[in-house]
Design a protein around this motif. Structure first.
Motif, PDB file in Angstrom:
ATOM      1  N   LYS A   1      -5.578   5.989  -2.577  1.00 46.54           N
ATOM      2  CA  LYS A   1      -4.974   4.931  -0.814  1.00 46.54           C
ATOM      3  C   LYS A   1      -3.950   6.048  -1.058  1.00 46.54           C
ATOM      4  CE  LYS A   1      -6.354   0.858   0.154  1.00 46.54           C
ATOM      5  NZ  LYS A   1      -6.026  -0.712  -0.227  1.00 46.54           N
TER       6      LYS A   1
ATOM      7  N   SER B   1      -4.460  -3.770  -3.321  1.00 48.37           N
ATOM      8  CA  SER B   1      -5.698  -4.910  -3.182  1.00 48.37           C
ATOM      9  C   SER B   1      -6.436  -5.649  -4.042  1.00 48.37           C
ATOM     10  CB  SER B   1      -7.303  -3.942  -2.650  1.00 48.37           C
ATOM     11  OG  SER B   1      -7.659  -3.072  -2.846  1.00 48.37           O
TER      12      SER B   1
ATOM     13  N   VAL C   1       0.048   6.334   1.602  1.00 52.35           N
ATOM     14  CA  VAL C   1       0.871   5.677   1.907  1.00 52.35           C
ATOM     15  C   VAL C   1       2.059   6.295   2.727  1.00 52.35           C
ATOM     16  CG1 VAL C   1       2.262   4.194   2.223  1.00 52.35           C
ATOM     17  CG2 VAL C   1       0.493   3.691   0.946  1.00 52.35           C
TER      18      VAL C   1
ATOM     19  N   ILE D   1      -2.229   4.283  -5.949  1.00 50.75           N
ATOM     20  CA  ILE D   1      -1.885   4.257  -4.409  1.00 50.75           C
ATOM     21  C   ILE D   1      -0.502   4.895  -4.716  1.00 50.75           C
ATOM     22  CG2 ILE D   1      -0.668   2.338  -3.187  1.00 50.75           C
ATOM     23  CD1 ILE D   1      -3.600   1.467  -2.738  1.00 50.75           C
TER      24      ILE D   1
ATOM     25  N   GLN E   1      -0.661  -2.766   0.377  1.00 54.99           N
ATOM     26  CA  GLN E   1      -1.379  -1.898   0.182  1.00 54.99           C
ATOM     27  C   GLN E   1      -2.541  -1.721  -1.239  1.00 54.99           C
ATOM     28  OE1 GLN E   1      -2.101  -0.319   3.238  1.00 54.99           O
ATOM     29  NE2 GLN E   1      -0.253  -1.073   4.047  1.00 54.99           N
TER      30      GLN E   1
END
Length: 210
Positions: A64, A86, A66, A37, A84
């Motif tokens: 990912k 997981s 953001v 992330i 965010q």
């Protein structure tokens, strides 16, 4: 070994070369992450944006991103990133530091062996080159010593922290406490009965600017 997420926040003052070194040190781990992330804390430079885009394209499904419209500071950016993730296990990584190749493997093993909810390890500070370290930050290893140490100073090295998402959320996540957001979170986690541990091995080389 359990899957883990890597959480990094980047803002416009970062150097693209340093960011690349930091990301590579994670991608070259002996135990790979399945989720990286990156929180863009406000608009970035074109060079930084292009660097991140390059990795997203090269490693499909791993990154990912953001994107925050404006710079919100590390605490808020990390909270957005945590939401965010997981995976239950999250490893922190700063955008200009370098993780040792076996950092994650050692931390995952130590987390399981010591039933820890949060752990870090020794970090070495450097300025120009990792070959010329300027300081070393070692911390107490066991939970009882960590609690005692926490009365005076931060008991975990933030750039090398690994924690459980559910425990961080339970403790209220990062809160605004300028310059001490991480320390304040660790205190709340420890006082909430969550167990800490620190590895004596060097896990991260931390870049210290001027």
């Amino acid at each position: 070994m359990e899957n883990y997420s890597v959480l990094m926040s980047v803002y416009y003052k970062e150097q693209a070369e340093n960011l690349r070194e930091a990301i590579d040190s994670i991608l070259n781990q002996t135990v790979k992450t399945n989720e990286f992330i990156i929180v863009k804390d406000g608009p970035l430079t074109e060079k930084l944006d292009n660097t991140i885009k390059e990795y997203v394209e090269e490693y499909p499904g791993v990154f990912k991103i953001v994107t925050l419209k404006k710079n919100m500071g590390l605490a808020k950016a990390l909270n957005k990133g945590i939401e965010q993730c997981s995976n239950e296990i999250i490893a922190r990584m700063d955008s200009d530091d370098i993780s040792m190749p076996d950092r994650m493997e050692r931390q995952l093993e130590a987390m399981e062996a010591n039933r820890a909810d949060i752990l870090s390890g020794t970090i070495v500070e450097f300025d120009e080159s990792v070959d010329k370290p300027t300081a070393k930050r070692e911390l107490p290893e066991k939970n009882e010593q960590i609690i005692e140490f926490a009365k005076k100073r931060s008991p975990f090295n933030h750039p090398a922290v690994m924690f459980k998402k559910s425990d961080v959320i339970k403790a209220g996540s990062y809160m605004d406490f300028h310059g001490f957001e991480d320390y304040y979170l660790w205190l709340r986690m420890l006082s909430g009965g969550m167990k800490g541990y620190n590895l004596s091995e060097v896990l991260v080389y931390m870049r210290v600017g001027n």
